[in-house]
Design a protein around this motif. Structure first.
Motif, PDB file in Angstrom:
ATOM      1  N   SER A 172       1.235  26.218 -14.249  1.00 43.85           N
ATOM      2  CA  SER A 172       1.886  27.695 -14.777  1.00 43.85           C
ATOM      3  C   SER A 172       0.783  28.730 -14.415  1.00 43.85           C
ATOM      4  O   SER A 172      -0.379  28.584 -14.846  1.00 43.85           O
ATOM      5  N   ILE A 173       1.502  29.594 -13.920  1.00 50.52           N
ATOM      6  CA  ILE A 173       0.270  30.807 -13.383  1.00 50.52           C
ATOM      7  C   ILE A 173       0.468  31.856 -14.359  1.00 50.52           C
ATOM      8  O   ILE A 173       1.339  32.460 -14.657  1.00 50.52           O
ATOM      9  N   ILE A 174      -0.767  32.201 -15.239  1.00 44.46           N
ATOM     10  CA  ILE A 174      -0.549  33.016 -16.200  1.00 44.46           C
ATOM     11  C   ILE A 174      -0.955  34.434 -15.904  1.00 44.46           C
ATOM     12  O   ILE A 174      -1.881  34.661 -15.157  1.00 44.46           O
ATOM     13  N   ARG A 175      -0.347  35.333 -16.078  1.00 49.96           N
ATOM     14  CA  ARG A 175      -0.655  36.796 -15.639  1.00 49.96           C
ATOM     15  C   ARG A 175      -0.124  37.885 -16.999  1.00 49.96           C
ATOM     16  O   ARG A 175       0.421  37.499 -18.001  1.00 49.96           O
ATOM     17  N   GLU A 194      -5.927  34.320 -11.499  1.00 47.56           N
ATOM     18  CA  GLU A 194      -7.295  34.437 -12.243  1.00 47.56           C
ATOM     19  C   GLU A 194      -6.937  33.308 -13.229  1.00 47.56           C
ATOM     20  O   GLU A 194      -8.013  32.735 -13.918  1.00 47.56           O
ATOM     21  N   LYS A 195      -5.834  32.787 -13.331  1.00 43.24           N
ATOM     22  CA  LYS A 195      -5.604  31.720 -14.606  1.00 43.24           C
ATOM     23  C   LYS A 195      -4.465  30.749 -14.281  1.00 43.24           C
ATOM     24  O   LYS A 195      -3.267  31.308 -13.965  1.00 43.24           O
ATOM     25  N   ILE A 196      -4.713  29.477 -14.123  1.00 42.51           N
ATOM     26  CA  ILE A 196      -3.543  28.682 -13.816  1.00 42.51           C
ATOM     27  C   ILE A 196      -3.797  27.392 -14.705  1.00 42.51           C
ATOM     28  O   ILE A 196      -4.890  26.938 -14.782  1.00 42.51           O
ATOM     29  N   GLU A 197      -2.591  27.152 -15.397  1.00 40.11           N
ATOM     30  CA  GLU A 197      -2.797  25.665 -16.290  1.00 40.11           C
ATOM     31  C   GLU A 197      -1.883  24.710 -15.555  1.00 40.11           C
ATOM     32  O   GLU A 197      -0.768  24.999 -15.105  1.00 40.11           O
ATOM     33  N   VAL A 198      -2.353  23.546 -15.740  1.00 40.81           N
ATOM     34  CA  VAL A 198      -1.849  22.339 -15.084  1.00 40.81           C
ATOM     35  C   VAL A 198      -1.875  21.187 -15.941  1.00 40.81           C
ATOM     36  O   VAL A 198      -2.629  21.136 -16.980  1.00 40.81           O
ATOM     37  N   SER A 199      -0.842  20.463 -15.809  1.00 45.84           N
ATOM     38  CA  SER A 199      -0.875  19.244 -16.942  1.00 45.84           C
ATOM     39  C   SER A 199       0.039  18.417 -16.180  1.00 45.84           C
ATOM     40  O   SER A 199       0.546  18.303 -15.171  1.00 45.84           O
ATOM     41  N   ALA A 200       0.077  17.219 -16.626  1.00 48.39           N
ATOM     42  CA  ALA A 200       0.651  15.932 -16.493  1.00 48.39           C
ATOM     43  C   ALA A 200       0.904  15.012 -17.617  1.00 48.39           C
ATOM     44  O   ALA A 200       0.224  14.838 -18.382  1.00 48.39           O
ATOM     45  N   LYS A 236      -5.256  21.084 -18.435  1.00 45.91           N
ATOM     46  CA  LYS A 236      -6.515  21.779 -17.974  1.00 45.91           C
ATOM     47  C   LYS A 236      -6.231  23.162 -17.351  1.00 45.91           C
ATOM     48  O   LYS A 236      -5.257  23.473 -16.831  1.00 45.91           O
ATOM     49  N   THR A 237      -7.413  24.179 -17.714  1.00 44.06           N
ATOM     50  CA  THR A 237      -7.062  25.436 -17.102  1.00 44.06           C
ATOM     51  C   THR A 237      -8.059  25.770 -16.132  1.00 44.06           C
ATOM     52  O   THR A 237      -9.229  25.488 -16.303  1.00 44.06           O
ATOM     53  N   LEU A 238      -7.603  26.568 -14.896  1.00 45.00           N
ATOM     54  CA  LEU A 238      -8.318  26.737 -13.866  1.00 45.00           C
ATOM     55  C   LEU A 238      -8.315  28.302 -13.761  1.00 45.00           C
ATOM     56  O   LEU A 238      -7.602  29.077 -14.118  1.00 45.00           O
ATOM     57  N   LEU A 239      -9.500  28.668 -13.668  1.00 47.85           N
ATOM     58  CA  LEU A 239     -10.004  30.181 -13.680  1.00 47.85           C
ATOM     59  C   LEU A 239     -10.286  30.714 -12.317  1.00 47.85           C
ATOM     60  O   LEU A 239     -11.101  29.784 -11.416  1.00 47.85           O
TER      61      LEU A 239
END
Length: 218
Positions: A156-159, A183-189, A195-198
């Motif tokens: 999920s790309i957060i804007r 700027e911010k991507i949330e990934v999950s499985a 986990k949040t990527l910045l």
């Protein structure tokens, strides 16, 4: 063919042929001897240039006009991996809007008020060529567990104006963007902690920790 269809008082039949306008007509069961006359369509032509290795399938092209189905438009690869031919066919007598976007719905180019003549080719100056070299960024996200096994999941790309996302295949998923970074991507499985990527600027191999599961009996 009509006899093999489910019972209905009428059917809508759409006829298409390359180089001609599509035609939709209502047909009653049992009707014979139908004649469909198709008018010549107008066509769109251009050239798209991409950086080598850029996935053209990650781009979205639509040519739309109010009240009718979208016109046919496609990219045709050439012997040059950076060059694609743009082909489109549209009805005569209508005004169309052409939109190029990334799969993330980011606008790349919009052309309004395109109109076509029968059998004639429209070649907008903006597409001669449409050069996107150096203007797109492609980032691949791959999910894995601590043992290095690749996982299926989602991102999920957060804007500021909202979020967008989709699934992540076991072999990874490629995101194409006009931005320098996410700027911010949330990934999950499933079964793993999200986990949040910045400030994501390049390909990411993300290791997810297993989630702790427990049950409470009362």
């Amino acid at each position: 063919l009509i006899g093999e269809l489910p019972d209905a008082p009428e059917y809508k039949v759409t006829i298409t042929a390359p180089g001609y306008e599509s035609l939709t007509q209502e047909v009653s069961p049992g009707t014979q001897g139908l004649e469909f006359i198709l008018g010549q369509a107008g066509s769109l032509a251009g050239t798209l240039l991409l950086d080598e290795g850029m996935d053209h399938l990650r781009l979205s092209m639509t040519m739309s006009s109010p009240g009718v189905r979208n016109a046919r438009i496609r990219l045709e690869p050439t012997n040059d991996p950076t060059k694609f031919l743009i082909h489109g066919e549209a009805e005569v007598g209508r005004t169309y809007r052409l939109e190029f976007r990334t799969w993330l719905r980011e606008e790349i180019l919009t052309l309004d008020s395109l109109s076509f003549l029968p059998g004639e080719e429209l070649r907008p100056a903006e597409l001669q060529p449409f050069d996107l070299r150096g203007k797109l960024n492609q980032i691949r996200i791959t999910l894995q567990n601590a043992e290095g096994q690749q996982l299926e999941g989602s991102y999920s790309i957060i804007r500021e104006n909202g979020s967008s996302g989709s699934s992540v295949d076991a072999g990874g998923t490629t995101l194409t963007t006009i931005m320098d970074q996410f700027e911010k991507i949330e990934v999950s499985a499933k079964g793993y902690k999200p986990k949040t990527l910045l400030n994501v600027r390049s390909d990411q191999v993300v290791t997810l920790e297993r989630a702790i599961s427990f049950a409470i009996q009362i």
